[in-house]
Design a protein around this motif. Structure first.
Motif, PDB file in Angstrom:
ATOM      1  N   LYS A   1      29.097  -4.597  -8.667  1.00 53.50           N
ATOM      2  CA  LYS A   1      28.252  -4.299  -7.510  1.00 53.50           C
ATOM      3  C   LYS A   1      27.249  -3.191  -7.864  1.00 53.50           C
ATOM      4  CE  LYS A   1      28.464  -3.070  -2.641  1.00 53.50           C
ATOM      5  NZ  LYS A   1      29.329  -2.676  -1.523  1.00 53.50           N
TER       6      LYS A   1
ATOM      7  N   LEU B   1      24.211  -4.471  -9.757  1.00 51.00           N
ATOM      8  CA  LEU B   1      23.189  -5.086  -8.903  1.00 51.00           C
ATOM      9  C   LEU B   1      22.310  -4.023  -8.255  1.00 51.00           C
ATOM     10  CD1 LEU B   1      25.308  -7.887  -7.205  1.00 51.00           C
ATOM     11  CD2 LEU B   1      23.637  -8.138  -9.048  1.00 51.00           C
TER      12      LEU B   1
ATOM     13  N   GLU C   1      20.022  -2.603 -10.912  1.00 47.81           N
ATOM     14  CA  GLU C   1      18.935  -3.523 -11.229  1.00 47.81           C
ATOM     15  C   GLU C   1      17.773  -3.345 -10.243  1.00 47.81           C
ATOM     16  OE1 GLU C   1      18.264  -8.299 -11.956  1.00 47.81           O
ATOM     17  OE2 GLU C   1      19.893  -7.643 -10.657  1.00 47.81           O
TER      18      GLU C   1
END
Length: 57
Positions: free
Chosen positions: A36, A39, A42
């Motif tokens: 998680k 993400l 990112e």
């Protein structure tokens, strides 16, 4: 931009903690939290790239 860098650093530290817990202790829930975090990282890194490019113009 400084605030964004601080957020990235904090999220990376969170990722490192969770990834280490998964790798060393076999904690499956920590692996989920680490994924998680990747993400979130990112998204923040894409935002940093955009902000950085705008600042150099």
């Amino acid at each position: 931009m400084k605030e964004l860098i601080e957020k990235i650093t904090a999220e990376f530290e969170n990722f490192k903690t969770e990834a280490d817990a998964q790798a060393e202790k076999g904690n499956k829930a920590a692996g989920t939290r680490a994924r998680k975090s990747t993400l979130a990282l990112e998204k923040m890194l894409k935002e940093f790239r955009k902000t950085s490019l705008e600042a150099t113009k």
